[in-house]
Design an enzyme around this catalytic site. Structure first.
Site, PDB file in Angstrom:
ATOM      1  N   ASP A  44       0.846  -1.200   0.000  1.00  0.00           N
ATOM      2  CA  ASP A  44       0.000   0.000   0.000  1.00  0.00           C
ATOM      3  C   ASP A  44       0.878   1.246   0.000  1.00  0.00           C
ATOM      4  O   ASP A  44       0.382   2.373  -0.088  1.00  0.00           O
ATOM      5  CB  ASP A  44      -1.020  -0.003   1.153  1.00  0.00           C
ATOM      6  CG  ASP A  44      -0.385  -0.062   2.533  1.00  0.00           C
ATOM      7  OD1 ASP A  44       0.857  -0.197   2.620  1.00  0.00           O
ATOM      8  OD2 ASP A  44      -1.134   0.034   3.529  1.00  0.00           O
ATOM      9  N   SER A  45       2.213   1.054   0.020  1.00  0.00           N
ATOM     10  CA  SER A  45       3.146   2.157  -0.227  1.00  0.00           C
ATOM     11  C   SER A  45       2.862   2.769  -1.592  1.00  0.00           C
ATOM     12  O   SER A  45       3.339   3.869  -1.890  1.00  0.00           O
ATOM     13  CB  SER A  45       4.595   1.658  -0.162  1.00  0.00           C
ATOM     14  OG  SER A  45       4.769   0.515  -0.981  1.00  0.00           O
ATOM     15  N   ASP A  83      -1.095  -6.064  -0.269  1.00  0.00           N
ATOM     16  CA  ASP A  83      -1.396  -5.425   1.013  1.00  0.00           C
ATOM     17  C   ASP A  83      -2.894  -5.192   1.179  1.00  0.00           C
ATOM     18  O   ASP A  83      -3.577  -4.795   0.225  1.00  0.00           O
ATOM     19  CB  ASP A  83      -0.707  -4.051   1.082  1.00  0.00           C
ATOM     20  CG  ASP A  83       0.502  -4.074   1.993  1.00  0.00           C
ATOM     21  OD1 ASP A  83       0.639  -5.012   2.800  1.00  0.00           O
ATOM     22  OD2 ASP A  83       1.321  -3.140   1.884  1.00  0.00           O
ATOM     23  N   LYS A 113      -1.257  -9.329   2.866  1.00  0.00           N
ATOM     24  CA  LYS A 113      -0.473  -8.884   4.031  1.00  0.00           C
ATOM     25  C   LYS A 113      -1.296  -7.879   4.812  1.00  0.00           C
ATOM     26  O   LYS A 113      -1.964  -7.026   4.219  1.00  0.00           O
ATOM     27  CB  LYS A 113       0.856  -8.245   3.577  1.00  0.00           C
ATOM     28  CG  LYS A 113       1.666  -7.662   4.743  1.00  0.00           C
ATOM     29  CD  LYS A 113       3.091  -7.334   4.346  1.00  0.00           C
ATOM     30  CE  LYS A 113       3.258  -5.992   3.675  1.00  0.00           C
ATOM     31  NZ  LYS A 113       2.806  -4.832   4.477  1.00  0.00           N
ATOM     32  N   GLU A 115      -1.277  -5.479   8.715  1.00  0.00           N
ATOM     33  CA  GLU A 115      -0.421  -4.946   9.780  1.00  0.00           C
ATOM     34  C   GLU A 115      -1.035  -5.197  11.150  1.00  0.00           C
ATOM     35  O   GLU A 115      -2.244  -5.086  11.322  1.00  0.00           O
ATOM     36  CB  GLU A 115      -0.221  -3.434   9.573  1.00  0.00           C
ATOM     37  CG  GLU A 115       0.441  -3.116   8.244  1.00  0.00           C
ATOM     38  CD  GLU A 115       0.670  -1.612   8.026  1.00  0.00           C
ATOM     39  OE1 GLU A 115       0.442  -0.814   8.967  1.00  0.00           O
ATOM     40  OE2 GLU A 115       1.072  -1.243   6.913  1.00  0.00           O
ATOM     41  N   GLU A 182       9.479  -4.460  10.172  1.00  0.00           N
ATOM     42  CA  GLU A 182       9.895  -3.156   9.633  1.00  0.00           C
ATOM     43  C   GLU A 182      10.350  -2.222  10.754  1.00  0.00           C
ATOM     44  O   GLU A 182       9.686  -2.100  11.795  1.00  0.00           O
ATOM     45  CB  GLU A 182       8.723  -2.505   8.871  1.00  0.00           C
ATOM     46  CG  GLU A 182       9.079  -1.111   8.349  1.00  0.00           C
ATOM     47  CD  GLU A 182       8.104  -0.551   7.329  1.00  0.00           C
ATOM     48  OE1 GLU A 182       7.125  -1.233   6.975  1.00  0.00           O
ATOM     49  OE2 GLU A 182       8.347   0.592   6.883  1.00  0.00           O
TER      50      GLU A 182
END
Ligand code: KIV
Length: 278
Positions: A44-45, A83, A113, A115, A182
């Protein structure tokens, strides 16, 4: 050779480091795949490096599906992880499974993925129960930028480090097939890597992880503004692009492009047979 969850697991066991890079489009994914990267992350960057947002929070499911589908059309052998964007899984288990399913069905991803640690274990378990592999993400989780008060290294105090270590054990227990670590101290990432049976993939987490991931614009030298300490620039692609673009501008203005080499010709008799209407 096609990369799967099993490939990543056997790489952990044999000590063969896992390579992961982000990609957001067909052409880049195809190049990375041809180069032999194990895993492509449609991060999602993309909100920041492709869409110009300040952080990843505005990214939508539609953005993720659109870019994931482009990547999976280009990647033939890489394991593609997509993401889950902010608020596509935090809300409840139903949303998490439904949205993970969309990334697989509509985007063609092989895994998703998300978080977080203990607080998203229910979601991880439910998505895994739906036969979708889940990669977890701990430490400096960018979707928590407001809670952290910025993009800051995490796990520096004993209490915070313990929480990340505990979370790592919990997400593994919930069924995650790998975890991205990270922005945490290298020593903590090494301890987590040794404790877990699933692979760890580090970004700003030192070289004790089972693999590494980087945002491709950073590692290829396309982004030149703020470069975090953990980024190594492996090429200077922006410089090469600028050289090419400046040469194009100069030759077009000078009229030397296109030359005969880049021009289609036509037989003289056909040309002279053309009727010119007034
Ligand atoms: O969104 C992303 O690109 C990521 C990586 C930085 C791991 O989550």
């Amino acid at each position: 050779m096609k990369n799967t969850v099993a490939t990543l697991m056997s790489q952990k066991q044999s000590g063969d480091k896992i390579t992961m890079l982000t990609a957001y489009d067909y052409t880049t994914a195809k190049i990375m795949d041809e180069c032999g990267v194990n895993t492509i992350l449609v991060g999602d960057s993309l909100g920041m490096v492709m869409l110009g947002y300040e952080n990843t929070l505005p990214v939508t499911m539609e953005d993720m599906i659109h870019h994931t589908a482009a990547v999976t059309r280009g990647a033939k052998n890489a394991f593609v992880v997509a993401d889950m964007p902010f608020m596509s899984y935090q809300t409840n288990v139903y949303d998490a499974v439904h949205n993970a399913g969309r990334l697989i069905k509509e985007g063609g991803a092989h895994a998703v993925k998300l978080e977080g640690g203990a607080e998203v274990c229910e979601q991880i378990q439910a998505i895994v129960n739906a036969s979708i592999p889940v990669v977890a993400h701990l430490g400096l989780t960018p979707q928590s930028v407001n809670a952290f008060g910025g993009f800051k290294v995490q796990g520096k105090s004993a209490e915070r480090a313990q929480k990340i270590l505990n979370d790592a054990m919990k997400i593994q227990q919930a069924g995650a097939c790998a975890v991205v670590l990270e922005g945490i101290p290298a020593a903590l990432a090494t301890i987590i890597t040794k404790r877990l049976t699933i692979p760890t993939i580090g970004i700003g987490a030192g070289n004790g992880c089972d693999g590494q991931v980087l945002v491709y614009q950073d590692m290829l030298g396309l982004t030149t503004d703020h470069i975090p300490k953990f980024v190594k620039r492996f090429a200077s692609v922006k410089d090469m692009m600028c050289q090419g673009i400046e040469a194009y501008i100069q030759e077009t203005k000078a009229g030397t492009f296109p030359s005969e080499e880049h021009t289609y010709s036509m037989p003289e008799d056909i040309l002279s047979s053309l009727q010119m209407e007034d």
